[in-house]
Design a protein around this motif. Structure first.
Motif, PDB file in Angstrom:
ATOM      1  N   ARG A   1       7.976  -9.623  -3.201  1.00  0.00           N
ATOM      2  CA  ARG A   1       6.674  -9.373  -2.589  1.00  0.00           C
ATOM      3  C   ARG A   1       5.721 -10.573  -2.595  1.00  0.00           C
ATOM      4  O   ARG A   1       5.142 -10.901  -1.552  1.00  0.00           O
ATOM      5  CB  ARG A   1       6.006  -8.154  -3.240  1.00  0.00           C
ATOM      6  N   PRO A   2       5.502 -11.266  -3.715  1.00  0.00           N
ATOM      7  CA  PRO A   2       4.519 -12.361  -3.667  1.00  0.00           C
ATOM      8  C   PRO A   2       4.912 -13.483  -2.719  1.00  0.00           C
ATOM      9  O   PRO A   2       4.041 -14.144  -2.133  1.00  0.00           O
ATOM     10  CB  PRO A   2       4.443 -12.847  -5.120  1.00  0.00           C
ATOM     11  N   PHE A   3       6.196 -13.689  -2.531  1.00  0.00           N
ATOM     12  CA  PHE A   3       6.661 -14.755  -1.653  1.00  0.00           C
ATOM     13  C   PHE A   3       6.543 -14.353  -0.183  1.00  0.00           C
ATOM     14  O   PHE A   3       6.080 -15.141   0.649  1.00  0.00           O
ATOM     15  CB  PHE A   3       8.103 -15.132  -2.012  1.00  0.00           C
ATOM     16  N   VAL A   4       6.928 -13.129   0.107  1.00  0.00           N
ATOM     17  CA  VAL A   4       6.822 -12.656   1.490  1.00  0.00           C
ATOM     18  C   VAL A   4       5.354 -12.493   1.882  1.00  0.00           C
ATOM     19  O   VAL A   4       4.930 -12.919   2.962  1.00  0.00           O
ATOM     20  CB  VAL A   4       7.589 -11.337   1.665  1.00  0.00           C
ATOM     21  N   GLU A   5       4.569 -11.914   0.990  1.00  0.00           N
ATOM     22  CA  GLU A   5       3.160 -11.685   1.327  1.00  0.00           C
ATOM     23  C   GLU A   5       2.394 -12.993   1.488  1.00  0.00           C
ATOM     24  O   GLU A   5       1.549 -13.112   2.382  1.00  0.00           O
ATOM     25  CB  GLU A   5       2.506 -10.783   0.285  1.00  0.00           C
TER      26      GLU A   5
ATOM     27  N   ARG B   1      20.308  -2.807   2.953  1.00  0.00           N
ATOM     28  CA  ARG B   1      19.323  -2.890   1.875  1.00  0.00           C
ATOM     29  C   ARG B   1      18.233  -3.904   2.193  1.00  0.00           C
ATOM     30  O   ARG B   1      17.056  -3.685   1.871  1.00  0.00           O
ATOM     31  CB  ARG B   1      20.017  -3.250   0.556  1.00  0.00           C
ATOM     32  N   TRP B   2      18.587  -5.019   2.821  1.00  0.00           N
ATOM     33  CA  TRP B   2      17.574  -6.025   3.162  1.00  0.00           C
ATOM     34  C   TRP B   2      16.599  -5.472   4.207  1.00  0.00           C
ATOM     35  O   TRP B   2      15.390  -5.675   4.112  1.00  0.00           O
ATOM     36  CB  TRP B   2      18.241  -7.307   3.635  1.00  0.00           C
ATOM     37  N   VAL B   3      17.098  -4.749   5.193  1.00  0.00           N
ATOM     38  CA  VAL B   3      16.199  -4.148   6.179  1.00  0.00           C
ATOM     39  C   VAL B   3      15.280  -3.136   5.503  1.00  0.00           C
ATOM     40  O   VAL B   3      14.067  -3.101   5.760  1.00  0.00           O
ATOM     41  CB  VAL B   3      16.993  -3.500   7.326  1.00  0.00           C
ATOM     42  N   ALA B   4      15.848  -2.323   4.611  1.00  0.00           N
ATOM     43  CA  ALA B   4      15.021  -1.337   3.893  1.00  0.00           C
ATOM     44  C   ALA B   4      13.959  -2.024   3.048  1.00  0.00           C
ATOM     45  O   ALA B   4      12.798  -1.581   2.994  1.00  0.00           O
ATOM     46  CB  ALA B   4      15.914  -0.454   3.026  1.00  0.00           C
ATOM     47  N   ALA B   5      14.322  -3.136   2.388  1.00  0.00           N
ATOM     48  CA  ALA B   5      13.361  -3.882   1.584  1.00  0.00           C
ATOM     49  C   ALA B   5      12.251  -4.451   2.453  1.00  0.00           C
ATOM     50  O   ALA B   5      11.072  -4.449   2.077  1.00  0.00           O
ATOM     51  CB  ALA B   5      14.072  -5.002   0.828  1.00  0.00           C
ATOM     52  N   THR B   6      12.610  -4.914   3.639  1.00  0.00           N
ATOM     53  CA  THR B   6      11.608  -5.450   4.565  1.00  0.00           C
ATOM     54  C   THR B   6      10.592  -4.381   4.939  1.00  0.00           C
ATOM     55  O   THR B   6       9.376  -4.615   4.910  1.00  0.00           O
ATOM     56  CB  THR B   6      12.282  -5.989   5.837  1.00  0.00           C
ATOM     57  N   HIS B   7      11.075  -3.204   5.283  1.00  0.00           N
ATOM     58  CA  HIS B   7      10.169  -2.110   5.648  1.00  0.00           C
ATOM     59  C   HIS B   7       9.253  -1.747   4.482  1.00  0.00           C
ATOM     60  O   HIS B   7       8.066  -1.450   4.679  1.00  0.00           O
ATOM     61  CB  HIS B   7      10.963  -0.891   6.110  1.00  0.00           C
ATOM     62  N   GLU B   8       9.787  -1.800   3.268  1.00  0.00           N
ATOM     63  CA  GLU B   8       8.958  -1.503   2.101  1.00  0.00           C
ATOM     64  C   GLU B   8       7.899  -2.595   1.905  1.00  0.00           C
ATOM     65  O   GLU B   8       6.741  -2.298   1.573  1.00  0.00           O
ATOM     66  CB  GLU B   8       9.838  -1.383   0.860  1.00  0.00           C
ATOM     67  N   LEU B   9       8.284  -3.845   2.134  1.00  0.00           N
ATOM     68  CA  LEU B   9       7.359  -4.958   1.943  1.00  0.00           C
ATOM     69  C   LEU B   9       6.190  -4.911   2.929  1.00  0.00           C
ATOM     70  O   LEU B   9       5.081  -5.341   2.602  1.00  0.00           O
ATOM     71  CB  LEU B   9       8.099  -6.283   2.097  1.00  0.00           C
ATOM     72  N   ILE B  10       6.421  -4.406   4.122  1.00  0.00           N
ATOM     73  CA  ILE B  10       5.365  -4.411   5.149  1.00  0.00           C
ATOM     74  C   ILE B  10       4.818  -3.011   5.411  1.00  0.00           C
ATOM     75  O   ILE B  10       4.146  -2.784   6.420  1.00  0.00           O
ATOM     76  CB  ILE B  10       5.870  -5.034   6.467  1.00  0.00           C
ATOM     77  N   ALA B  11       5.053  -2.104   4.491  1.00  0.00           N
ATOM     78  CA  ALA B  11       4.632  -0.713   4.697  1.00  0.00           C
ATOM     79  C   ALA B  11       3.139  -0.581   4.938  1.00  0.00           C
ATOM     80  O   ALA B  11       2.688   0.319   5.655  1.00  0.00           O
ATOM     81  CB  ALA B  11       5.054   0.137   3.497  1.00  0.00           C
ATOM     82  N   GLY B  12       2.348  -1.463   4.346  1.00  0.00           N
ATOM     83  CA  GLY B  12       0.901  -1.371   4.492  1.00  0.00           C
ATOM     84  C   GLY B  12       0.344  -2.018   5.744  1.00  0.00           C
ATOM     85  O   GLY B  12      -0.866  -1.934   6.003  1.00  0.00           O
ATOM     86  N   ALA B  13       1.186  -2.635   6.547  1.00  0.00           N
ATOM     87  CA  ALA B  13       0.738  -3.301   7.767  1.00  0.00           C
ATOM     88  C   ALA B  13       0.559  -2.293   8.893  1.00  0.00           C
ATOM     89  O   ALA B  13       1.095  -1.177   8.858  1.00  0.00           O
ATOM     90  CB  ALA B  13       1.742  -4.372   8.181  1.00  0.00           C
ATOM     91  N   SER B  14      -0.182  -2.698   9.908  1.00  0.00           N
ATOM     92  CA  SER B  14      -0.352  -1.834  11.079  1.00  0.00           C
ATOM     93  C   SER B  14       0.924  -1.855  11.920  1.00  0.00           C
ATOM     94  O   SER B  14       1.768  -2.749  11.785  1.00  0.00           O
ATOM     95  CB  SER B  14      -1.521  -2.320  11.924  1.00  0.00           C
ATOM     96  N   ASP B  15       1.065  -0.889  12.813  1.00  0.00           N
ATOM     97  CA  ASP B  15       2.227  -0.871  13.699  1.00  0.00           C
ATOM     98  C   ASP B  15       2.276  -2.126  14.557  1.00  0.00           C
ATOM     99  O   ASP B  15       3.359  -2.668  14.819  1.00  0.00           O
ATOM    100  CB  ASP B  15       2.202   0.378  14.586  1.00  0.00           C
ATOM    101  N   ASP B  16       1.111  -2.618  14.988  1.00  0.00           N
ATOM    102  CA  ASP B  16       1.061  -3.826  15.795  1.00  0.00           C
ATOM    103  C   ASP B  16       1.556  -5.030  15.001  1.00  0.00           C
ATOM    104  O   ASP B  16       2.323  -5.860  15.505  1.00  0.00           O
ATOM    105  CB  ASP B  16      -0.369  -4.067  16.286  1.00  0.00           C
ATOM    106  N   GLU B  17       1.143  -5.139  13.748  1.00  0.00           N
ATOM    107  CA  GLU B  17       1.588  -6.242  12.898  1.00  0.00           C
ATOM    108  C   GLU B  17       3.088  -6.163  12.640  1.00  0.00           C
ATOM    109  O   GLU B  17       3.799  -7.183  12.700  1.00  0.00           O
ATOM    110  CB  GLU B  17       0.812  -6.225  11.586  1.00  0.00           C
ATOM    111  N   LYS B  18       3.584  -4.973  12.369  1.00  0.00           N
ATOM    112  CA  LYS B  18       5.023  -4.802  12.144  1.00  0.00           C
ATOM    113  C   LYS B  18       5.819  -5.199  13.384  1.00  0.00           C
ATOM    114  O   LYS B  18       6.853  -5.883  13.288  1.00  0.00           O
ATOM    115  CB  LYS B  18       5.324  -3.359  11.767  1.00  0.00           C
TER     116      LYS B  18
END
Length: 277
Positions: free
Chosen positions: A212-216, A244-261
């Motif tokens: 998370r800290p690196f991606v964010e 698993r990597w795709v699932a982790a990505t979705h978890e990492l950006i869960a708080g973003a808006s649909d437009d940002e995602k």
């Protein structure tokens, strides 16, 4: 939510040579489109860019011709090149004649630091802009200052930094990586790729919290308009799998808006790499 994968490696050992695979036994086999696609499709990936796999220099154009001929879901390729060579201008003219070639890459994280600083290297990269070709930067975290020099020397070229700049996720080494990423992001001609980070965590026990800290920070530094996503298949299989990597990505950006995602997962890639349906 649809995904464009900007970092798919395919390995077909009967077609081209991969000298580095002799030292990577876990990856030393074929990884074909038939293996990748079922899991990718199930995960929401609808299209993919093939990323060059550091084949033998004599096989670079053969690799590119093969992968750009595969058809859907492969919608283009990032081709291998050697900007340090005198024949680079002729090579990129041939690449530019192939509409499937969207950009180029020269791996720098296994090369001497001085390679990317050579005047000919930087001069040759400036030739990409008139051809509309991008350049992926693959550097170690300690080489980020070199990436800054390269991108600054070719301000009209669109660069994409691979793998969040290859941070040391396992040891949570945020600094000086964090400051260097911020400095690189100040250059408007550079985007960043959210990819590869699971390979730099604890291979047996990485968590989304580790990433998370690196991606964010990467997203914060570059902004939602200058980030793209990549699977780094099959390298991702060393520490997890594509699902698993795709699932982790979705978890990492869960708080973003649909437009940002949507920007991260598809539309930025389509714009930056000039992918058309």
């Amino acid at each position: 939510m649809r995904i464009v994968d900007t970092h798919l490696h395919l390995v077909y050992q009967e077609r081209v040579r991969y000298p580095w695979l002799a030292g990577a036994p876990a990856l030393n086999r074929d990884f074909t489109l038939d293996e990748y696609w079922p899991a990718a499709k199930a995960a929401g990936i609808e299209a993919a860019l093939h990323m060059e796999v550091d084949v033998a220099e004599a096989d670079m154009e053969a690799e590119t011709a093969f992968v750009t001929g595969l058809g859907a879901p492969v919608v283009g390729a990032i081709a291998a090149c050697r900007p340090e060579n005198e024949d680079f201008p002729a090579l990129i003219e041939r690449y530019a004649a192939n509409p499937g070639v969207k950009g180029l890459r020269r791996i720098l994280h296994q090369s001497p630091d001085e390679l990317g600083r050579r005047p000919l290297f930087q001069e040759n990269l400036r030739r990409l802009a008139p051809l509309g070709l991008t350049f992926d930067l693959c550097v170690l975290a300690r080489q980020l200052p070199i990436a800054i020099e390269i991108a600054r020397a070719a301000p009209d070229v669109q660069f994409i930094l691979d793998h969040c700049g290859v941070p040391n996720v396992k040891d949570q080494a945020l600094d000086p990586w964090r400051a260097d990423m911020t400095a690189l992001a100040e250059l408007p001609n550079v985007a960043a790729k959210i990819s590869g980070v699971i390979a730099y965590g604890d291979p047996a026990n990485w968590t989304v919290a580790d990433l998370r800290p690196f991606v964010e920070h990467t997203i914060e530094a570059f902004g939602w308009d200058r980030v793209v996503w990549g699977s780094d298949f099959p390298v991702c299989t060393l520490t997890a799998d594509l699902t698993r990597w795709v699932a982790a990505t979705h978890e990492l950006i869960a708080g973003a808006s649909d437009d940002e995602k949507t920007k991260l997962l598809s539309t930025n890639a389509e714009r930056i790499y000039k992918i058309t349906a």
